[in-house]
Scaffold this active site. Structure first.
Site, PDB file in Angstrom:
ATOM      1  N   CYS A  72      27.625  30.947  39.274  1.00 40.47           N
ATOM      2  CA  CYS A  72      29.165  30.082  39.267  1.00 40.47           C
ATOM      3  C   CYS A  72      28.796  28.621  38.823  1.00 40.47           C
ATOM      4  CB  CYS A  72      29.489  30.132  40.145  1.00 40.47           C
ATOM      5  SG  CYS A  72      31.026  30.061  40.576  1.00 40.47           S
ATOM      6  N   CYS A  76      32.462  25.170  44.852  1.00 43.70           N
ATOM      7  CA  CYS A  76      33.271  24.839  45.414  1.00 43.70           C
ATOM      8  C   CYS A  76      32.502  25.071  46.980  1.00 43.70           C
ATOM      9  CB  CYS A  76      34.008  26.901  45.664  1.00 43.70           C
ATOM     10  SG  CYS A  76      35.112  26.913  44.531  1.00 43.70           S
ATOM     11  N   CYS A  79      31.102  28.394  49.456  1.00 41.51           N
ATOM     12  CA  CYS A  79      30.211  29.236  48.881  1.00 41.51           C
ATOM     13  C   CYS A  79      28.952  29.197  48.248  1.00 41.51           C
ATOM     14  CB  CYS A  79      31.174  29.096  47.160  1.00 41.51           C
ATOM     15  SG  CYS A  79      30.725  31.483  46.325  1.00 41.51           S
ATOM     16  N   CYS A 116      37.081  47.612  46.002  1.00 34.50           N
ATOM     17  CA  CYS A 116      37.553  45.120  45.208  1.00 34.50           C
ATOM     18  C   CYS A 116      36.266  45.270  44.422  1.00 34.50           C
ATOM     19  CB  CYS A 116      37.463  45.314  47.205  1.00 34.50           C
ATOM     20  SG  CYS A 116      38.987  45.080  47.636  1.00 34.50           S
ATOM     21  N   CYS A 148      41.209  47.065  43.202  1.00 35.13           N
ATOM     22  CA  CYS A 148      41.685  45.134  43.497  1.00 35.13           C
ATOM     23  C   CYS A 148      40.356  45.042  42.326  1.00 35.13           C
ATOM     24  CB  CYS A 148      41.891  45.234  44.750  1.00 35.13           C
ATOM     25  SG  CYS A 148      41.812  43.365  44.598  1.00 35.13           S
ATOM     26  N   CYS A 208      46.993  39.585  45.502  1.00 25.89           N
ATOM     27  CA  CYS A 208      46.176  39.617  47.175  1.00 25.89           C
ATOM     28  C   CYS A 208      45.271  38.026  46.835  1.00 25.89           C
ATOM     29  CB  CYS A 208      44.753  40.613  46.366  1.00 25.89           C
ATOM     30  SG  CYS A 208      43.871  40.342  48.028  1.00 25.89           S
ATOM     31  N   ARG A 278      44.955  41.331  56.433  1.00 23.46           N
ATOM     32  CA  ARG A 278      43.324  41.945  56.247  1.00 23.46           C
ATOM     33  C   ARG A 278      42.139  40.525  57.053  1.00 23.46           C
ATOM     34  NH1 ARG A 278      44.001  43.272  51.818  1.00 23.46           N
ATOM     35  NH2 ARG A 278      42.298  41.842  50.418  1.00 23.46           N
TER      36      ARG A 278
END
Length: 334
Positions: A72, A76, A79, A116, A148, A208, A278
């Site tokens: 990626c 962030c 992560c 998901c 999702c 979400c 959740r």
């Protein structure tokens, strides 16, 4: 609040106020986070009365499929899949349609109501979008699972294609407050995240959106995150707790204490009473033997594992849920 009975009445009165339609003031949300351990069980009991009104004692299970891992370009700081991380993780390109569909069958066998599909990256490229849409169409044609997807930022055309393929819900977490966001990411802005979230809602898909707690944010930041999610009218709120991973910029942070995580779950239930709440990544590490207490404010969990870390497994989750007097909710309850 001088005694336990006084504390119980206080939090229950606020729960009653919320159930009567009153929006919890930010000042009281902050008070929840500042409350002491002596008040924790009365607080969770009050949060449970809200949860019970909307969700009974059912627990919705979600299964994540990490369909593309690592590589990626975003930075962030939390992560392990980020370009800025040196974490030892498995990286791989997008899985095939057949692999993603097979993952859905596995999710169904674990009594999941929602599957998901998650990919790393800033935004899905054309090939990835085609594969995801094809897989979703096949899943929706043969299984009762709700779908999702979490594919990064979107534009309106991509939102439309996902919806037409049968995606029920799109995940795009705000992660933290607007004020704190610049401390954890520089390659895209908080407004970028809000833009995608608003497009999803405008298109008529469920949203979400939640956060990751324990990234050095203040208690006020946590309240502001909950307030922003309430303003977005998000349908589902996954709360992750930072599992400091070696090789990330936040690897040296101290993990949250379990009581702080439980207070946060309670605060989000008070702030977002009718929304799916959740317990997501970091559940096993942060809550440990207190995981079942998290089900008093929260009504769903991820089972089987997360993106780059394993969970305790479906069978252990099932035992935890049932031994605490809850039950796995059926798809018809969703």
């Amino acid at each position: 609040m001088s005694t336990i009975s006084d504390t119980s009445r206080y939090w229950q009165q606020w729960a009653d106020n919320v159930l009567e339609g009153q929006q919890l003031p930010d000042a009281i949300a902050l008070e929840i986070l500042h409350s002491d351990n002596e008040s924790l069980l009365p607080l969770l009991q009050a949060a449970y009365t809200i949860r019970r009104r909307f969700f009974g004692r059912g627990v919705w299970l979600h299964v994540i499929r990490s369909a593309k891992s690592g590589l990626c370009p975003e930075d962030c700081s939390y992560c392990s899949q980020s370009a800025s991380a040196s974490s030892d993780i498995t990286t791989y390109p997008l899985e095939t349609v057949a692999s993603i569909v097979e993952g859905a069958r596995e999710a169904q066998s674990r009594q999941a109501i929602r599957y998901c599909i998650v990919t790393s990256g800033r935004m899905p490229v054309e090939h990835d979008l085609e594969v995801i849409c094809d897989a979703v169409s096949q899943i929706k044609a043969t299984m009762p699972l709700q779908i999702c997807t979490s594919l990064g930022m979107l534009d309106a055309a991509k939102v439309k294609r996902l919806k037409e393929a049968g995606v029920d819900r799109y995940n795009h977490n705000l992660e933290t407050s607007a004020a704190h966001y610049g401390n954890i990411c520089s390659t895209h802005s908080y407004e970028d995240r809000l833009r995608t979230a608003r497009m999803v809602k405008d298109a008529g898909m469920e949203l979400c959106s939640g956060g990751l707690l324990g990234m050095g944010e203040s208690l006020q930041d946590r309240v502001e995150l909950a307030s922003s999610l309430r303003e977005l009218d998000t349908d589902s709120v996954p709360l992750n707790f930072l599992h400091p991973r070696q090789g990330t910029q936040l690897e040296n942070l101290q993990p949250m204490a379990a009581p702080d995580a439980l207070r946060a779950l309670a605060m989000f239930r008070f702030m977002l009473p009718s929304k799916e709440l959740r317990i997501a990544g970091g559940r096993e590490l942060i809550l440990g033997p207190l995981q079942a207490l998290g089900l008093y404010p929260a009504n769903s969990i991820f089972t089987k594992g997360y993106l780059t870390t394993d969970g305790q497994g479906f069978e252990e989750d099932k035992r935890m849920i049932e031994s605490a007097g809850f039950h796995i909710a059926e798809i018809v309850d969703a």
